[in-house]
Design a protein around this motif. Structure first.
Motif, PDB file in Angstrom:
ATOM      1  N   THR A   6       0.829  -1.203   0.000  1.00 26.80           N
ATOM      2  CA  THR A   6       0.000   0.000   0.000  1.00 26.80           C
ATOM      3  C   THR A   6       0.864   1.254   0.000  1.00 26.80           C
ATOM      4  O   THR A   6       0.588   2.224  -0.725  1.00 26.80           O
ATOM      5  N   GLY A   7       1.925   1.237   0.814  1.00 20.12           N
ATOM      6  CA  GLY A   7       2.816   2.391   0.866  1.00 20.12           C
ATOM      7  C   GLY A   7       3.496   2.667  -0.464  1.00 20.12           C
ATOM      8  O   GLY A   7       3.639   3.832  -0.868  1.00 20.12           O
ATOM      9  N   ARG A   8       3.901   1.607  -1.165  1.00 22.60           N
ATOM     10  CA  ARG A   8       4.503   1.806  -2.488  1.00 22.60           C
ATOM     11  C   ARG A   8       3.502   2.440  -3.444  1.00 22.60           C
ATOM     12  O   ARG A   8       3.839   3.359  -4.203  1.00 22.60           O
ATOM     13  N   GLN A   9       2.284   1.953  -3.426  1.00 23.84           N
ATOM     14  CA  GLN A   9       1.253   2.506  -4.311  1.00 23.84           C
ATOM     15  C   GLN A   9       1.006   3.981  -4.016  1.00 23.84           C
ATOM     16  O   GLN A   9       0.841   4.798  -4.933  1.00 23.84           O
ATOM     17  N   GLU A  10       1.000   4.334  -2.739  1.00 23.73           N
ATOM     18  CA  GLU A  10       0.769   5.728  -2.370  1.00 23.73           C
ATOM     19  C   GLU A  10       1.921   6.614  -2.844  1.00 23.73           C
ATOM     20  O   GLU A  10       1.703   7.710  -3.381  1.00 23.73           O
ATOM     21  N   ALA A  11       3.157   6.142  -2.651  1.00 19.87           N
ATOM     22  CA  ALA A  11       4.313   6.924  -3.107  1.00 19.87           C
ATOM     23  C   ALA A  11       4.293   7.092  -4.617  1.00 19.87           C
ATOM     24  O   ALA A  11       4.538   8.187  -5.150  1.00 19.87           O
ATOM     25  N   LEU A  12       3.964   6.018  -5.337  1.00 17.84           N
ATOM     26  CA  LEU A  12       3.913   6.084  -6.797  1.00 17.84           C
ATOM     27  C   LEU A  12       2.796   7.023  -7.269  1.00 17.84           C
ATOM     28  O   LEU A  12       2.938   7.694  -8.295  1.00 17.84           O
ATOM     29  N   SER A  13       1.705   7.082  -6.514  1.00 14.15           N
ATOM     30  CA  SER A  13       0.584   7.944  -6.917  1.00 14.15           C
ATOM     31  C   SER A  13       0.959   9.417  -6.876  1.00 14.15           C
ATOM     32  O   SER A  13       0.303  10.248  -7.509  1.00 14.15           O
ATOM     33  N   TYR A  14       2.011   9.759  -6.123  1.00 13.91           N
ATOM     34  CA  TYR A  14       2.488  11.138  -6.063  1.00 13.91           C
ATOM     35  C   TYR A  14       3.712  11.352  -6.940  1.00 13.91           C
ATOM     36  O   TYR A  14       4.441  12.334  -6.772  1.00 13.91           O
ATOM     37  N   GLY A  15       3.935  10.423  -7.886  1.00 11.12           N
ATOM     38  CA  GLY A  15       4.952  10.637  -8.901  1.00 11.12           C
ATOM     39  C   GLY A  15       6.317  10.073  -8.603  1.00 11.12           C
ATOM     40  O   GLY A  15       7.249  10.274  -9.398  1.00 11.12           O
TER      41      GLY A  15
END
Length: 338
Positions: free
Chosen positions: A84-93
């Motif tokens: 989940t944390g990786r997805q969140e970081a990726l969602s912000y570029g």
């Protein structure tokens, strides 16, 4: 000493997008994609910074299947938290690549912002105006057959993480360093069936022995030579004299090896602690180098998941403010008077 188990399929890491080109410039390079590193990346990404996360795929808690004392995530698989944390970081570029960092060094820059060079083991290099080291550490366990095989399930290190699950059971504390006595006293809170295997500690004084026995802690001075288990759970230990002592779980604290070797060339200040020598940081996680932060277990061996997330967020915000100030300084230096 034995290390923790190798990465499992629960922590498979894949790149997001193409790998960076050699010499590519990022506002921040985050080394490590555990709770600290990902929290820093999210904070930086939300600040519209260009971030690269380098993930070795070997989080410290990879052998554990549940998180505890993490408010709102009680019992969650730690691998799911990181996904989940990786997805969140990726969602912000943010960009993410699997890899291991070999070294961080000063870059030679003729103009523009000062940067650091981050070199991976495959020889590729990227530049970062800031580096956040969040690669964690390795627990090197005593070299006792059967101990490492049960690490994270019934060979444990943190009562606050695992004590509730083994409450009232037959617990053992295997002394392996200066924190052993602290562990023995602490574990008595979770069970009245506690054995302290003290051979790996300094000889116990009469006063210390009386203190432990006052709360019915059994002191066993014989060396533990093997750990036995069935269906993935510890059942007993064998002692050097041939006796077998039944236990349902073992707590121990091996040597802690922070993953800070890639930063060696920078000559960062260090502190000696009861748990070993670690990088010296201020309250924001900044090291003695103005462009390098170290957060999570790489600088604080006692930090749990929540503390690591908080430290990562604060470091990310502080790194961004450092870059904000530098952006103004650079703009001011090249502006045309009048």
């Amino acid at each position: 000493m034995n290390s923790t188990p190798p990465p499992s399929s629960r922590h498979t890491v894949s790149a997001s997008g193409p790998r960076p080109e050699s010499g590519e410039l990022y506002d921040a390079v985050v080394i490590g994609a555990g709770p600290a590193g990902l929290s820093a990346a999210v904070a930086l990404g939300r600040a519209r910074r260009r971030v690269l996360i380098i993930d070795a795929g070997s989080p410290r808690n990879r052998a554990a299947s549940h998180l505890h004392t993490v408010l709102g995530h009680e019992g969650l698989d730690p691998a799911e938290l990181l996904r989940t944390g990786r997805q969140e970081a990726l969602s912000y570029g943010a960009d993410l690549v699997p890899g291991v960092v070999a070294r961080v060094s000063e870059a030679s820059v003729e103009s523009g912002p000062v940067t650091l060079t981050v070199t991976l083991e495959d020889g590729s290099q990227v530049l970062g105006r800031a580096v956040i080291a969040a690669g964690g550490l390795t627990d090197e366990l005593p070299d006792v057959p059967g101990l490492a095989e049960h690490w994270g399930s019934s060979v444990l290190h943190c009562p606050y993480c695992h004590g509730w699950e083994v409450r009232d059971k037959r617990l053992g504390v295997l002394a392996a360093g200066p924190m052993a006595l602290h562990q023995a006293e602490l574990l008595r809170q979770w069970t009245d069936r506690l054995t302290f295997f003290s051979a790996g500690a300094e000889p116990l004084s009469d006063e210390t022995a009386r203190r432990l026995r006052a709360r019915d802690v059994v002191i066993e001075p014989a060396v533990v030579t093997a750990v036995h288990g069935e269906d993935g759970a510890v059942t007993a230990v064998t002692l050097a004299d041939g006796r077998e002592v039944p236990v349902d779980a073992i707590f121990t604290a091996g040597a802690l090896r922070p993953h800070d070797a890639p930063l060696e060339e920078l000559g960062l200040a260090r502190n000696a602690t009861p748990m070993g020598e670690f990088l010296s940081v201020d309250r924001t996680g900044r090291t003695s180098h103005p462009r390098v932060w170290a957060v999570g277990n790489i600088s604080d061996p006692a930090a749990n998941v929540v503390m690591s997330m908080s430290a990562g967020t604060f470091a990310g915000a502080t790194a961004n403010m450092t870059l904000v100030s530098e952006d103004f300084d650079l703009a001011e230096s090249i502006s045309i008077p009048g």
